[in-house]
Every structure is written in structure tokens, then in C-alpha cells.
Enzyme design. Sequence first.
Site, PDB file in Angstrom:
ATOM      1  CG  ASP A  86      62.518  10.725   7.606  1.00 30.47           C
ATOM      2  OD1 ASP A  86      61.859  10.002   6.832  1.00 30.47           O
ATOM      3  OD2 ASP A  86      63.748  10.886   7.514  1.00 30.47           O
TER       4      ASP A  86
ATOM      5  NE  ARG B  73      69.424  13.704   0.167  1.00 35.06           N
ATOM      6  CZ  ARG B  73      70.490  12.989   0.525  1.00 35.06           C
ATOM      7  NH1 ARG B  73      71.318  12.536  -0.408  1.00 35.06           N
ATOM      8  NH2 ARG B  73      70.723  12.727   1.784  1.00 35.06           N
TER       9      ARG B  73
ATOM     10  CE  LYS C 122      64.624   8.407   9.425  1.00 33.13           C
ATOM     11  NZ  LYS C 122      66.025   8.595   8.996  1.00 33.13           N
TER      12      LYS C 122
ATOM     13  CG  ASP D 209      65.716   7.596   5.824  1.00 34.83           C
ATOM     14  OD1 ASP D 209      64.907   8.471   6.181  1.00 34.83           O
ATOM     15  OD2 ASP D 209      66.615   7.153   6.560  1.00 34.83           O
TER      16      ASP D 209
ATOM     17  CG  ASP E 166      64.079  14.820   9.423  1.00 39.01           C
ATOM     18  OD1 ASP E 166      65.167  15.405   9.509  1.00 39.01           O
ATOM     19  OD2 ASP E 166      63.786  14.053   8.486  1.00 39.01           O
TER      20      ASP E 166
ATOM     21  CE  LYS F 108      64.552  16.582   6.272  1.00 39.17           C
ATOM     22  NZ  LYS F 108      65.659  15.644   6.601  1.00 39.17           N
TER      23      LYS F 108
END
Length: 515
Positions: free
Chosen positions: A273, A354, A280, A350, A291, A268
Site C-alpha cells: 500500500d 475498506r 504515504k 489511502d 497490509d 483485507k
Amino acid sequence: MARDLANAITITFGPLRAGGGGGDLVVFVGDDLALGDATLGLLGRTGADLVARAAGSERFKGRSLSALSLPAPAGVEAARLTVVGLGSEKDRAGLDWAKLGGFVAGKVSGRTARVALDWPGAAVTPENAAEFALGARLRAYSFDRYKSSKKPESDETGGTGLELLVTDPAAAKTAAAATDAVAEGVVIARDLINEPPNVLFPEEFARRAAELSSLGVEVEVLDLARLREIGMGALIAVAQGSAREPRVVVMRWNGGTPGEAPVALVGKGVVFDSGGVSIKSAGGMEDMKGDMGGAAAVVGTLHALATRKARANVIGAIGIVENMPDGASYRPSDIVTSLSGQTIEVINTDAEGRLVLADVLWYVQKTYSPKLMIDLATLTGAIIVALGQDLAGLFSNDDALAASITAAGEATAEKVWRMPLGPQFDKAIDSKFADMKNTGGRHGGAATAAAFIKRYVNDLPWAHLDIAGVGMSSSPSEINRSWGAGWGVRLLDRFVRDNHETKHETKAGAEGGAR
């Protein structure tokens, strides 16, 4: 792409005998304060007696990773003597050689030292010495390229020079060639993680990964137009709120048997992010430049494998995006179509990593038919709640693969803990409106995230490593004083070495180049 650590530390190998003079001399003792035969030869009886007296006056007990420093006695060719404790016989039996190397490098930082790798009952193999050198190199790492005023005194390992005294210097040097390659891979991963997001945007990350081609790695960079053509709808959705276009990079190292199915490593790579529309909180958001720790580990591992000419076929694939809030951003309640054709209801923007992994995993297995897949991702805060910052979460559909990864983690001290997969977690991501939703709520968050990713894995061994706790902002250790740890490079290199390298020497294996 590898950054040269020579300005921070130089390491050579020499014989276990007197000579050399100047600098520090580092010797080792257990909790019984006994010295090895070769060390006695270096110190002489006068030096040995001084160590015993100083240990008594300073209450030095030889405990594991303790040290006593004193002026070198007359007749010893050194300016200063550093005595390092190794602890009990049990401590010595489970010695972490890399950790010991990092500890010693920290103790003699900024100086030159001869290090006598010798103590009673020790069998210091060339491989042990190489691991010691690896730990010392990793301790020397620092990330200060954006400091306009560098203070040498603040660099704990600046200008360190180590000569490791061993019984077989030539064999140790040969063994260290492989661990040097791993150290370079870890440094690359740390650099990538530590870079600010205005520097390491997706296109720049892809450019740096493409530099692996100089080592014989075949590299393909897929731009936005190609990703649209392929149909990576989930990955593109994550990126669409950013001014920076996404990239997918596939790196192929063909060092094994021609035609043999490769090991696939998938990372990933969210270079920043913000959380997107589901933004966030401000506190700690600056950490989200890290990230992309999974992608960094994959790039570092491919560098290590190619540099040491690993006799294995390995594919590394990374999905690189930036997740930002914008008028074009994907939204909660959007439904996106992944490359597999499965649809995803977006509950929380967020929960983006995935989606990136879903498309890249599907692409890799359909395009390259790997023998197994391992993905790495700084995926969930839930795994930090469960395991803290010393263990990565391991989810797998294959017991043998899980055991091999666990063993590699034990060998490298990049440890994992197996977490559950089950129908209850899979059920939690069922959607009323699409094939699945991208989050199953707070409870079991790391497991429901793994269940989501599993839906994009066909009938082959697969493991998911949630490295949110270990990949960035990890606790300082003897081999790492950096914010970005480069976690995963050592584990993956060891996993490939122990399980998937051709064991017999062939011309192709010896040359190890890309074909």
C-alpha cells in the site's frame, strides 16, 4: 504450503521419570522455590539441595518467567539444570502455557532438553502440555530465506530439541496434534506477511492460498475478468493503478453438518500500500508490505482448521490488491460503484482497504448466506493511537458475537477491545455527491472506517477486527521474534472450536473432509 519447523525445533513427549541423560533438564518452581514430587524424583535430594543453595547465592526468587542455570549435580542425568520461575500462586493460576513454552524454548535454544512439566499443586493436563508445545514451536520461527549467508549462532532456536515429560505422554501427543495444526497456520500467516511485495504480488498470494486444496479445502480464484463480470467496482478501483491484477480467493472448509450455514472469515489483502495518489510519506512505507495481515490470518486459519479436521463449515475470503500511483490510478473525487450498487466518493486513495472489504463482504453474504461474518484488516493508524500494539479493535453489531470473540482472545492472548459503533460515526461518512465517502476525517478514524464497512453488511451478526497495531511490526513476545506476528490465527481457530464445531462425534465429523 506449511513450512517445516523440524530443522528449528523438534518436540516429543515422555514420562515423568528419570532417564534420558545428556542435554539440559528444565524444572519449575514458584516463588516459594518448592519442587514437585516428580521433579524431586528426577533430581534426588542432592539436586534439590543444590537448587536451594544456588537460588540463595544468585538471589533467584522464582518470579514469573525468570530462570536460573547451573551445572547439573552428580547423579542427575543431564549436563545442565535450568530452573524456571512461575511466580506466585496467583501467577500460576493464570498461567499462559504457550508463553511459558516460548520462554523455555528461548532459554535452551540450540540445545536438547528434557522439560519436567511438574510443580506442587499443578494439574498439568494434556491440553496444557499441548499449549506449551505450541508456544515453543512459535518461538522457533524465523524468516531468513533471503539471507545469502546464514549464521547458525544468530538463530536463537536453531537445532532445539525438547522432550516434554508429562504424566500421560500419549494423551499429550494427541492433544498436540491440534495445536501443531494451529502452529502451522500461524507460520503460514507469518511467512505471507514477511514476504517482500515483489515476491508476494496478488497472483502469487492467490496461488499460495490455492495450495489449501491439498488439505480438502475447496478453493476458487476469481481473476480480473471475473471480478469485472461480477461487478466488484470498488475493489477494482483500488487495484487499477498497479501493473499487477487483483484477485479474490474463496476457500471453503466443509467439515461440519452438511447444509449448515458457514462461518465466514474475510481478510483485507493489500500486498503493498503506497497510498496511491494520496501517497504515504517515505518513512516507514516499507512496512506496507504487511497490509495484507488480515488475509494472511484467514489463510492461516483455514489451514489450521483443515489440518486438524475441524467439525465446522467455514468460508475464508480474501481480496488481494496492490495500491499504487499511476496514470490509471483512482483519484480523490472519483466516484466508484461497489458490488452492492452503492456509490462511493473517494476522498483519500489511502483509505483503500475498506473498499476491498466492501465488495468481498457483499459477495460472500450474497453467494454463501453465512451465519455470521468476521473481517480482519490492518485498516487504520487511528486504532494504534487508541489501543497501542497489544490489542486489536473490535467493532460489532452483535453483543453475543462480540463476547465470543473477546473470550477467544482472552484464551489465546490475542486480545481485543470493543470499540463503539453509532449514528455519529455513520453520519461522518455521508457524501454530498454519492451514497458515502471513503473517509470521515481524522477524528474517530477507526470508528468511521468500521461504519463504512457496516454499510455492506446485511441483517446478520458481523464483527470487524482492526488489526493495524497487532498484525505487523508488533512488539517482540515470548512466542514471536518475527516482524510479522501471524496475529488472528489462534483467536479465530479458538473462536470456531469453542462456538461452531459439532460437539458430538460422527463419521462425517471424524473424517472432516471437504464435500
